[in-house]
Scaffold this active site. Structure first.
Site, PDB file in Angstrom:
ATOM      1  N   GLY A  34      -9.604  -1.812  31.122  1.00  0.00           N
ATOM      2  CA  GLY A  34      -9.827  -3.175  30.691  1.00  0.00           C
ATOM      3  C   GLY A  34      -8.668  -3.586  29.718  1.00  0.00           C
ATOM      4  N   GLY A  36      -7.629  -6.522  26.666  1.00  0.00           N
ATOM      5  CA  GLY A  36      -7.881  -7.747  25.800  1.00  0.00           C
ATOM      6  C   GLY A  36      -6.804  -8.097  24.936  1.00  0.00           C
ATOM      7  N   VAL A  40      -5.862  -2.124  24.902  1.00  0.00           N
ATOM      8  CA  VAL A  40      -6.275  -1.882  26.409  1.00  0.00           C
ATOM      9  C   VAL A  40      -7.076  -0.539  26.364  1.00  0.00           C
ATOM     10  CG1 VAL A  40      -3.847  -0.875  26.606  1.00  0.00           C
ATOM     11  CG2 VAL A  40      -5.215  -1.435  28.723  1.00  0.00           C
ATOM     12  N   LYS A  56      -8.509   4.052  23.687  1.00  0.00           N
ATOM     13  CA  LYS A  56      -8.246   2.388  23.408  1.00  0.00           C
ATOM     14  C   LYS A  56      -7.012   2.636  22.684  1.00  0.00           C
ATOM     15  CE  LYS A  56      -9.398  -1.855  22.477  1.00  0.00           C
ATOM     16  NZ  LYS A  56     -10.208  -2.928  23.704  1.00  0.00           N
ATOM     17  N   ASP A 168     -17.044  -8.097  16.902  1.00  0.00           N
ATOM     18  CA  ASP A 168     -16.734  -8.243  18.281  1.00  0.00           C
ATOM     19  C   ASP A 168     -17.982  -8.233  19.092  1.00  0.00           C
ATOM     20  OD1 ASP A 168     -15.102  -9.753  20.294  1.00  0.00           O
ATOM     21  OD2 ASP A 168     -14.049  -7.888  20.411  1.00  0.00           O
TER      22      ASP A 168
END
Length: 368
Positions: A34, A36, A40, A56, A168
């Site tokens: 994924g 954002g 990534v 990450k 978040d």
């Protein structure tokens, strides 16, 4: 013949190896999971333990791009923003790697600083994000969600006590695991753009509280709002109105009017966590837990039993030259001392009457 899978060109390729972490391990990059605004996430393998992990990468696409050899480079004029974000990412990666004993929080394993960026190595989670779960299967009922939520609230309180604020929390970043447990993930990115200019662009409308639209005032209460907004979404299938819009006119419907099926006390607790004014909101996860999960909270925090009163101790003052008094008279001696006292208590009335008659007889003899 089917071509082998490839990651998008601007990401690390499958098979790339990262080295230089604190554990001395190397990691082979797999497919990307994924992406954002801040980074990534890739699947990967620890080459030493053969364990599957997730990695990450700090890669804020709004202020950086991929250069030769996998190096991440800030865009012109964005160097200060990029470096500030990378510093925050590394600090939180270090904290997460040092945390332990929080089963509802993704476990940090290692972190690396290479390619002019930073990487956080985490446990690999095989589950479904809540956002996808609701989108594909519909809203989650209160009896299904709330029992699974308490461990997450408890561990987020522990996370705050350790000095880490997620910033978040959203249905994207809470995963429903195959065993039904909930896991909070995606750390290290929420603070990355906290420069007062671009921060609002990265916020998730409906889940970010009003203080995240400012440059100060964030704390554990920020995660409280975001978590309650996430619960609201899961129970109703609706994203709450954006917090700044609620300042002008609060049009958010009560969750039970949308079929959430909460008790009155549970709805009040959830709405308390969704209070727009941060000063009126629960200041901690512990306060939210006490209202939303009173029985679980009481079981985890039993009232201490009162300490028993100490037995009285009597000391006898000895005369000079006398034998020292015994500290313990013993049950036989104590019984001998108590028996006359008990007899007097039981016969004081006839004794008093006899004494009065004797006194009258004596007075009569003297006066006669």
């Amino acid at each position: 013949m089917t071509p082998p899978p490839q990651n998008p060109a601007h990401l690390l390729p499958i098979g790339a190896v990262l080295t230089g972490g604190g554990l001395g391990h190397s990691y082979r990059i797999g497919r990307y999971l994924g992406q954002g605004g801040f980074g990534v996430t890739y699947s990967a393998q620890d080459n030493q333990t053969r364990r599957e992990v997730a990695i990450k990468e700090y890669f804020p696409t709004r202020c950086a791009h991929r250069g030769p050899g996998g190096v991440v480079e800030p865009l012109s004029g964005q160097e200060e923003v990029y470096e500030g974000g990378r510093y925050s990412f590394v600090q939180e990666a270090r904290m997460l790697a040092a945390l332990d004993g929080m089963p509802s929080v993704v476990q940090g394993l290692d972190y690396l600083e290479i390619n002019n960026t930073a990487y956080l190595v985490m446990e690999y989670l095989d589950g479904t994000p809540l956002y996808r779960l609701v989108k594909e299967w519909g809203r989650i009922t209160a009896p299904e969600l709330l029992p699974r939520l308490y461990p997450l609230v408890r561990d987020m309180g522990r996370l705050h006590a350790a000095g880490v604020i997620h910033r978040d929390v959203s249905p994207d970043n809470v995963m429903w695991m195959k065993d039904g447990a909930l896991k909070l993930l995606d750390f290290g990115c929420a603070r990355a753009m906290e420069d007062g200019k671009s921060m609002t662009v990265a916020l998730k409308q409906g889940f970010a509280p009003v203080e995240q639209y400012r440059t100060h005032g964030q704390g554990p209460w920020t995660d409280v709002y975001a978590l309650c907004a996430t619960v609201y979404y899961c129970l109703t299938g609706k994203i709450p109105p954006a917090a700044p819009d609620r300042l002008m006119e609060d049009t958010m419907a009560g969750p039970n009017t949308l079929g959430a099926g909460l008790s009155a006390e549970e709805q009040d607790a959830l709405l308390w966590g969704l209070t727009v004014d941060p000063k009126q909101r629960p200041a901690s996860m512990e306060l939210l837990a006490q209202r939303l999960f009173p029985s679980q909270w009481a079981a985890d925090h039993p009232e201490p039993e009162p300490a028993p009163c100490p037995e009285p101790v009597f000391h006898t003052v000895s005369q000079p030259g006398a034998e020292p008094a015994q500290a313990d008279a013993g049950p036989d001696r104590q019984g001998k001392l108590d028996a006359p006292v008990q007899w007097l208590r039981e016969h004081w009335k006839p004794l008093a009457l006899a004494g009065a008659l004797l006194l009258m007889f004596l007075l009569g003899r003297l006066l006669g």
